[in-house]
Structures are given as structure tokens and as C-alpha cells.
Design an enzyme around this catalytic site. Structure first.
Site, PDB file in Angstrom:
ATOM      1  N   THR A  39       0.815  -1.224   0.000  1.00  0.00           N
ATOM      2  CA  THR A  39       0.000   0.000   0.000  1.00  0.00           C
ATOM      3  C   THR A  39       0.845   1.270   0.000  1.00  0.00           C
ATOM      4  O   THR A  39       0.293   2.369  -0.070  1.00  0.00           O
ATOM      5  CB  THR A  39      -0.892   0.049   1.262  1.00  0.00           C
ATOM      6  OG1 THR A  39      -0.034   0.015   2.409  1.00  0.00           O
ATOM      7  CG2 THR A  39      -1.854  -1.119   1.309  1.00  0.00           C
ATOM      8  N   LYS A  40       2.149   1.145   0.101  1.00  0.00           N
ATOM      9  CA  LYS A  40       2.987   2.344   0.234  1.00  0.00           C
ATOM     10  C   LYS A  40       3.178   3.053  -1.120  1.00  0.00           C
ATOM     11  O   LYS A  40       2.933   2.469  -2.167  1.00  0.00           O
ATOM     12  CB  LYS A  40       4.342   1.954   0.853  1.00  0.00           C
ATOM     13  CG  LYS A  40       4.204   1.340   2.259  1.00  0.00           C
ATOM     14  CD  LYS A  40       3.860   2.372   3.311  1.00  0.00           C
ATOM     15  CE  LYS A  40       3.259   1.889   4.601  1.00  0.00           C
ATOM     16  NZ  LYS A  40       3.876   0.907   5.407  1.00  0.00           N
ATOM     17  N   ASN A  41       3.633   4.286  -1.077  1.00  0.00           N
ATOM     18  CA  ASN A  41       3.751   5.087  -2.309  1.00  0.00           C
ATOM     19  C   ASN A  41       4.651   4.427  -3.344  1.00  0.00           C
ATOM     20  O   ASN A  41       4.432   4.559  -4.539  1.00  0.00           O
ATOM     21  CB  ASN A  41       4.302   6.476  -1.995  1.00  0.00           C
ATOM     22  CG  ASN A  41       3.308   7.333  -1.233  1.00  0.00           C
ATOM     23  OD1 ASN A  41       2.390   6.805  -0.606  1.00  0.00           O
ATOM     24  ND2 ASN A  41       3.476   8.641  -1.294  1.00  0.00           N
TER      25      ASN A  41
END
Ligand SMILES: *Cc1c(COP(=O)(O)O)cnc(C)c1O
Length: 361
Positions: free
Chosen positions: A182-184
């Protein structure tokens, strides 16, 4: 009626990531190797640090950073109660004691004006979190750390693409990143530690690989916290496209800033660039009201996030073993935060839908 679901996060994986993975699979070299080294060099370059050490996750990056600075039993580490639990757990893994300092209501980050009061003769480090992608007050924190001889470990898991003045978040002390799905910037699972200190980097590399510098000669108790070349291949491509995906997040945040007319919208300090990992608004009131709004949005196909409903000092395994503390701002904020989808996969239509739904809650 077909409901079009708008998710809170969505990995931005394209053809080039798929090809990079296939290339590694075809190469016959899957574990930590050339591809990982390449990713490390380019990530260090991107952050403006001398060294970057890839790890299996953000959690293991944090654990290694603490160990590389010799933190363990009997030491105190100052940190924030308003974070993902991995921050605090990594401190507990080492046997050190987390000491909580309350947060600022506008940025959700550790309140730097309250840090000094928490320092004792056992304090070894400050582990801060650039929450949601907004950098902490680094000038003041670095000044305090220097004056008291403390290590600064930055949990930059949510802060890839965040800048404080002219430096990337994580590059002030020892910076830890996460590449969770889910991280950038993602590799599925993965992490990175950045530093300008050669000795710290060497220590991180050794601890990551069972305490080995020379094969099968173990100098200390280490771990298997290695990244695979499959993960690094994805990360490398993600980094190449990063300016683009970050620009889309920024535009999405800008859209909400201009179109949402209710609630408290995120505040960005003038000397910072927000990474927009989350776009978090405050709904004044108690958790029940917030949870009702969350359900109402879900019924319209909009999934939002509650990061985080319970501050770390109130979690079972922590209040069970540490003296109870009162963190009024963190406790208040935990009842009224809602994070709206801001990921690069959103269409203009999605942004309109979310803004309208929020305006009509
Ligand atoms: C995601 C995250 C971590 C942990 O990273 P993992 O890669 O999931 O282990 C740590 N701290 C914060 C603030 C995070 O958001």
C-alpha cells in the site's frame, strides 16, 4: 445499479514492473544480488544519502536501524503513540523501552516541543515517524538530539517523496522506508535503511545477513532480513516512475483541498513537501460519529481508512507491560481521523464522487 468501488489504496503496477520480474526469474539469480545492489544505489541517490541498505520489510529496517546503533535492554527510545504498531514493536524487539511523547494536532507528528521533557539518562534515541507523508519538525529535533547526544531514527515508511526544506525525509538521521503493497513506492514487501555513516551502513549489512562479512564467519548474532532480487526489480522500476506517481498523488490532494468544504483538511507546513501517503481529515466528535460516516461512505462504494483507531500506548501488549500514560492529543485524534483515497489510480470522476459524498455526510 452497479456500484463502482473506490479503494483506499491500489498498487500502481505496470507492464515494466512485470517485465523486470520476468527478467529476474529468467536470470536464475533470485536472492539478494545485483538487482538489489542497483536498487540500493539508486535509492540512496534519490534520497541524497551516501548509503542505502535494502531489507525484507519496513519493520525489519526499523529493527536493524536500532540494532546498528547498539540500542537494547536498559535503553529508552522516545517515540510517538500515533503510528502503525511496527514503529513501537521494533523498539520492543530490541528489549529497549519506548517512551511516548504526544503529537501535534495539525500534522499528527511527534510534538518536538515536548521531547526534551521526556529525556532521561537512559534515553539513547528518538524514533520519529513522518506520518502520512508529512515530515516532522527536523531542525528542532536534530538540534535537541545533538545537544543531548541522541541517535535519530526516522520511520519514513510513509514518507518516500516527502521533503523537509531541501532534504528528503529520512536523510537527517538513520532513515527507514517500507515498500509494502500500500505504500507510495512498493515491491510487495520490502524496506530500506538510508544513512550517511559508513560504519552504520556496514553494521546494517552485516546484521541483515546473519552477522557475516566473510561467508560462514559470523561476527555477531544476525538475522535473515534480506531483500530478494525479485522485489528489488519491482522497486527499481517503481523508483524510475516515482516522480510521475507522486505528481498524481499531489494533484489528487489538491483536488480535495479545492473541493471539500467540510471538516478539517490536512495542513502542510510551508517548508515541507507532503508525500500524500494518506489524505487525512478530522471529523470533530467521538469515534461513533466517525464510524457512522465511514459506514455511510462504504455504502456508496467508497472505502476510507481509519489510521489509527487506537494509539500505540493503548494497545494490549503495550499497556500490559509499560506504565500507563496519558496522551490527550493522540487519544482525541484517534477518534476522529478519516483517510480518503488519494492513490494515483483515481480518476477525476472518483475524486468528484468522494468529494461530493464527503460534502454530503
Ligand atoms: C508500513 C509501516 C511500517 C512497517 O512496514 P512493513 O513494510 O509493513 O513492515 C512501519 N511504520 C509505519 C509508520 C508504516 O506505515
Amino acid at each position: 445499479m452497479m456500484v463502482h468501488n473506490i479503494s483506499i489504496s491500489k498498487p500502481d503496477i505496470g507492464e515494466s514492473e512485470k517485465k523486470a520480474v520476468m527478467d529476474v526469474l529468467g536470470s536464475g539469480m533470485l536472492a539478494q544480488g545485483k538487482c538489489t545492489q542497483n536498487f540500493e544505489e539508486r535509492f540512496a541517490d534519490f534520497c541524497g544519502t551516501k548509503y542505502a541498505v535494502a531489507t525484507s520489510s519496513g519493520t525489519t529496517a526499523l529493527h536493524l536501524a536500532l540494532l546498528a546503533h547498539g540500542i537494547g535492554i536498559g535503553d529508552e527510545v522516545i517515540t510517538t503513540p500515533f503510528t502503525f504498531i511496527a514503529t513501537v514493536n521494533s523498539i520492543l524487539y530490541t528489549g529497549a523501552t519506548p517512551v511516548f511523547v504526544d503529537i501535534e494536532k495539525d500534522t499528527f507528528n511527534i510534538d518536538s516541543t515536548k521531547i526534551e521533557a521526556a529525556i532521561t539518562n537512559k534515553t539513547k534515541a528518538i524514533m520519529l515517524v513522518h506520518l502520512f507523508g508529512h515530515p516532522c519538525e527536523m531542525d528542532r529535533i536534530m538540534e535537541i538530539a545533538q545537544r543531548h547526544g541522541l541517535v535519530v531514527i526516522e520511520d519514513a515508511a510513509q514518507a518516500a517523496g516527502a521533503w523537509y526544506k531541501d532534504r528528503h525525509a529520512g536523510s537527517f538521521g538513520t532513515g527507514c522506508f517500507s515498500f509494502y503493497a500500500t505504500k507510495n513506492l512498493t515491491c510487495g514487501e520490502g524496506g530500506m535503511v538510508i544513512t550517511n555513516n559508513e560504519q552504520t551502513a556496514a553494521q546494517l549489512r552485516m546484521l541483515r545477513n546473519h552477522g557475516m562479512r566473510r561467508r560462514y564467519y559470523h561476527e555477531c548474532l544476525g538475522f535473515n532480513y534480506r531483500m530478494t532480487d525479485i522485489q528489488a526489480a519491482i522497486g527499481g522500476v517503481q523508483l524510475q516512475r516515482f516522480a510521475d506517481t507522486q505528481e498524481r498523488r499531489r494533484e489528487n490532494a489538491e483536488y480535495y483541498n479545492n473541493n471539500i468544504r467540510r471538516f478539517t483538511l490536512p495542513h502542510v507546513h510551508g517548508n515541507c513537501r507532503h508525500a500524500w501517503h494518506q489524505y487525512t481529515i478530522l471529523i470533530d466528535g467521538k469515534a461513533e460519529k466517525r464510524d457512522r460516516y465511514v459506514r455511510k461512505l462504504a455504502e456508496q462504494g467508497i472505502s476510507v481508512g481509519v489510521f489509527y483507531p487506537i494509539p500505540a500506548h493503548k494497545q494490549q501488549h503495550i499497556c500490559g507491560q509499560l506504565p500507563s500514560v496519558c496522551m490527550p492529543i493522540a487519544e482525541e485524534v484517534a477518534e476522529c481521523v478519516v483517510s480518503l483515497p488519494v492513490h494515483p489510480g483515481l480518476s477525476l470522476r472518483d475524486l468528484e464522487t468522494v468529494s461530493e459524498a464527503v460534502n454530503h455526510l
